[in-house]
Design an enzyme around this catalytic site. Structure first.
Site, PDB file in Angstrom:
ATOM      1  N   HIS A 181      -1.363   2.808  -8.193  1.00  0.00           N
ATOM      2  CA  HIS A 181      -0.979   3.241  -6.806  1.00  0.00           C
ATOM      3  C   HIS A 181       0.556   3.587  -7.142  1.00  0.00           C
ATOM      4  O   HIS A 181       1.060   4.447  -6.212  1.00  0.00           O
ATOM      5  CB  HIS A 181      -0.887   2.087  -5.968  1.00  0.00           C
ATOM      6  CG  HIS A 181      -2.394   1.826  -5.617  1.00  0.00           C
ATOM      7  ND1 HIS A 181      -3.434   2.740  -5.091  1.00  0.00           N
ATOM      8  CD2 HIS A 181      -2.861   0.646  -5.610  1.00  0.00           C
ATOM      9  CE1 HIS A 181      -4.363   2.096  -4.780  1.00  0.00           C
ATOM     10  NE2 HIS A 181      -4.282   0.729  -5.172  1.00  0.00           N
TER      11      HIS A 181
HETATM   12  F1  V1D Z   1      -4.263  -9.826   1.379  1.00  0.00           F
HETATM   13  C1  V1D Z   1      -3.065  -9.480   1.057  1.00  0.00           C
HETATM   14  C2  V1D Z   1      -2.167 -10.770   1.243  1.00  0.00           C
HETATM   15  C3  V1D Z   1      -0.902 -10.703   0.704  1.00  0.00           C
HETATM   16  C4  V1D Z   1      -0.180  -9.401   0.342  1.00  0.00           C
HETATM   17  C5  V1D Z   1      -1.222  -8.318   0.455  1.00  0.00           C
HETATM   18  C6  V1D Z   1      -2.343  -8.357   0.896  1.00  0.00           C
HETATM   19  C7  V1D Z   1      -3.315  -7.183   0.807  1.00  0.00           C
HETATM   20  C8  V1D Z   1      -4.507  -7.153   0.894  1.00  0.00           C
HETATM   21  N1  V1D Z   1      -4.874  -5.566   0.659  1.00  0.00           N
HETATM   22  N2  V1D Z   1      -2.568  -5.798   0.798  1.00  0.00           N
HETATM   23  C9  V1D Z   1      -3.798  -4.887   0.807  1.00  0.00           C
HETATM   24  C10 V1D Z   1      -3.789  -3.798   0.675  1.00  0.00           C
HETATM   25  N3  V1D Z   1      -2.582  -3.090   1.593  1.00  0.00           N
HETATM   26  C11 V1D Z   1      -3.003  -2.687   2.772  1.00  0.00           C
HETATM   27  C12 V1D Z   1      -1.437  -2.266   3.323  1.00  0.00           C
HETATM   28  C13 V1D Z   1      -0.911  -3.475   4.026  1.00  0.00           C
HETATM   29  N4  V1D Z   1      -1.087  -3.037   5.558  1.00  0.00           N
HETATM   30  C14 V1D Z   1      -0.318  -2.842   6.384  1.00  0.00           C
HETATM   31  C15 V1D Z   1      -2.059  -1.833   4.949  1.00  0.00           C
HETATM   32  O1  V1D Z   1      -4.025  -2.829   3.251  1.00  0.00           O
HETATM   33  C16 V1D Z   1      -3.148  -3.204  -0.711  1.00  0.00           C
HETATM   34  C17 V1D Z   1      -4.242  -3.109  -1.832  1.00  0.00           C
HETATM   35  C18 V1D Z   1      -3.791  -2.863  -2.980  1.00  0.00           C
HETATM   36  C19 V1D Z   1      -4.929  -2.805  -3.922  1.00  0.00           C
HETATM   37  C20 V1D Z   1      -4.401  -2.641  -5.518  1.00  0.00           C
HETATM   38  C21 V1D Z   1      -5.413  -2.290  -6.645  1.00  0.00           C
HETATM   39  O2  V1D Z   1      -6.531  -3.089  -6.329  1.00  0.00           O
HETATM   40  O3  V1D Z   1      -5.862  -0.769  -6.254  1.00  0.00           O
HETATM   41  C22 V1D Z   1      -4.802  -2.168  -7.856  1.00  0.00           C
HETATM   42  N5  V1D Z   1      -5.000  -1.415  -8.968  1.00  0.00           N
HETATM   43  O4  V1D Z   1      -4.127  -1.733  -9.942  1.00  0.00           O
HETATM   44  C23 V1D Z   1      -3.369  -2.943  -9.735  1.00  0.00           C
HETATM   45  C24 V1D Z   1      -3.710  -3.086  -8.445  1.00  0.00           C
END
Ligand code: V1D
Ligand code: CA
Length: 455
Positions: A181
């Protein structure tokens, strides 16, 4: 390929499911007493199943912490590495402790203002506009050693790419990489430096065309964006799309622009996709990509959050099916860089990547896990292949919807009028200059990690 009999390990369990039930598990074999890998040589498997494999595990990469409540746990890399070594898979690979990437290497893709911030910010830096500008917040916190962590996983992917371009290996593995990302100017989705883009740029110095395949449940947006205009890199991402699932990109209509038009494919999926639907779609998309685009090398991002029971994911894939995608890509016999990515139920991430290391080395490994200091993580079953559909998410991908996606993708591939040829007389300078002999230290087959002489 010969399908070997499998009995001991699965019959010792009370579970109704055995991994041998999976139609994707080809290399069943009797559990050998020592719990070590059994090497299946090329005479009993398909041609080219005996490649040279190089494995990169940066020193200390599993010791970093994003923060207590953050789902990204670098400790999963230590679990994976321990399983790989305990299975004896290091005897079938050259194992390296790569040096960290340099700032100059990171700046081959990232903006220098961004790398300046990344290299100087600490958990005690007072909040400023720069945090917003570079997207440092909940998903991408500033943690102790963050810059060292980024240089470690990026150095490993770069080392793997260089090993491939020097034709010193057929397959390079870096489970700490695959942070798809990160953008040129900002962090995103737990990713700070895009080691995949850096590695592909390195491969492009010698390889006319690179195919990037991404099986993380999230869309590989950073890699897609970096090469959106290029006809030398084809990006293909399989991911969950819709209902605001991060990063909200990856519609089938995103196909590339300018010279890169039609060199970008997206396979948007819904919750609960199962082994059969995923693997058959994967094969029917990837096979024509390879025969049409004719890549000189492949980069495969193996995010394990597409497994069933993942803490952040919502698919129903087994480790056998995830691994079958890896086996399929390997079967084309092209130079292959294999990277990690997401994966948040860390016992299953370690199981998955250890299993995929066995697939890549052409080894059969017993289903009973070998002992490691992390035994407690794998209780109570202590098995490699467990049913991951227990809390089963309903499959919202109908046969008809998957067939529609397959047809759409195949239609797009018809626009590729042969693979672009590239004049390769002028090879851009290599920042590794001073490090050219960097990977001359494969580990002994005894498995004692030997550090890079120039670390
Ligand atoms: F659940 C959480 C707790 C703490 C911090 C972050 C998260 C979390 C879960 N899912 N963050 C997410 C995703 N972010 C959002 C945005 C924040 N909002 C306001 C929208 O939904 C990010 C998911 C990232 C996934 C990374 C990956 O798995 O694709 C990856 N690939 O290579 C390394 C990581
Ligand atoms: Ca993906």
């Amino acid at each position: 390929m010969v399908v070997l009999d499998y009995d001991q390990a699965s019959s010792s369990s009370n579970s109704n499911f055995t991994f041998s039930d999976s139609p994707f598990f080809y290399d069943r074999s009797p559990s050998n007493g020592g719990g070590q890998a059994l090497f299946v040589d090329a005479s009993t498997t398909q041609p080219h199943s005996n490649p040279r494999v190089s494995y990169y595990h940066p020193a200390g990469v599993g010791d970093y912490h994003y923060g207590e409540r953050h789902p990204m746990k670098p400790a999963r890399l230590s679990l994976t590495n321990r399983l790989v070594l305990a299975y004896g898979l290091h005897k079938h690979m050259d194992v390296f402790t790569p040096r960290q990437a340099t700032k100059e290497e990171l700046e081959m893709f990232h903006d220098s203002d961004y790398v300046d911030f990344l290299s100087t910010v600490t958990p005690s830096t007072p909040p400023s506009a720069a945090f917003t500008r570079f997207n440092f917040a909940d998903d991408c916190p500033v943690f102790d050693g963050m810059y060292e962590f980024c240089k470690a996983y990026s150095g490993a992917s770069l080392a793997g790419a260089r090993k491939l371009t020097s034709d010193a290996t057929d397959i390079a593995i870096n489970w700490s990489g695959g942070l798809h990302h990160a953008k040129k100017f900002e962090a995103s989705g737990f990713c700070y430096v895009n080691d995949i883009v850096l590695a592909i740029l390195e491969l492009l110095r010698y390889h006319p065309r690179v195919l990037y395949i991404d099986i993380d449940i999230h869309h590989g947006d950073g890699v897609q964006e970096a090469f959106y205009n290029s006809n030398r890199v084809m990006t293909v991402s399989f991911h969950k799309y819709g209902n605001d699932f991060f990063p909200c990109t990856g519609d089938v209509s995103e196909i590339g622009t300018g010279l890169g038009k039609h060199f970008c494919l997206n396979v948007p999926l819904q919750d609960g996709i199962d082994d059969g639907g995923y693997v058959s779609l994967f094969k029917s998309v990837i096979e024509p990509c390879i025969t049409t685009f004719r890549p000189s090398s492949i980069v495969l991002q193996c995010g394990a959050d597409s497994l069933g029971l993942d803490r952040l994911g919502c698919f129903n894939l087994s480790i056998a099916a995830h691994g079958e995608c890896v086996r399929f890509v390997k079967s084309f016999g092209l130079p292959l860089l294999v990277l990690g990515g997401g994966g948040y139920t860390i016992r299953n991430v370690a199981r998955c990547w250890a299993y995929e290391t066995s697939v890549l080395t052409g080894c059969c490994i017993p289903d009973t896990l070998p002992h490691t200091p992390y035994d407690a993580f794998f209780a109570p079953s202590h098995r490699l292949h467990e049913p991951l559909q227990a809390g089963r998410v309903e499959n919202q991908n109908s046969k008809a919807s998957l067939e529609k996606i397959r047809v759409q993708i195949l239609e797009q591939l018809r626009y590729l009028h042969g693979a672009p040829s590239v004049q390769m007389q002028e090879i851009p300078p290599d920042l590794a200059g001073a490090w050219l002999d960097e990977d001359s230290n494969p580990l002994t087959k005894d498995g004692e990690p030997r550090r890079d002489e120039k670390d």
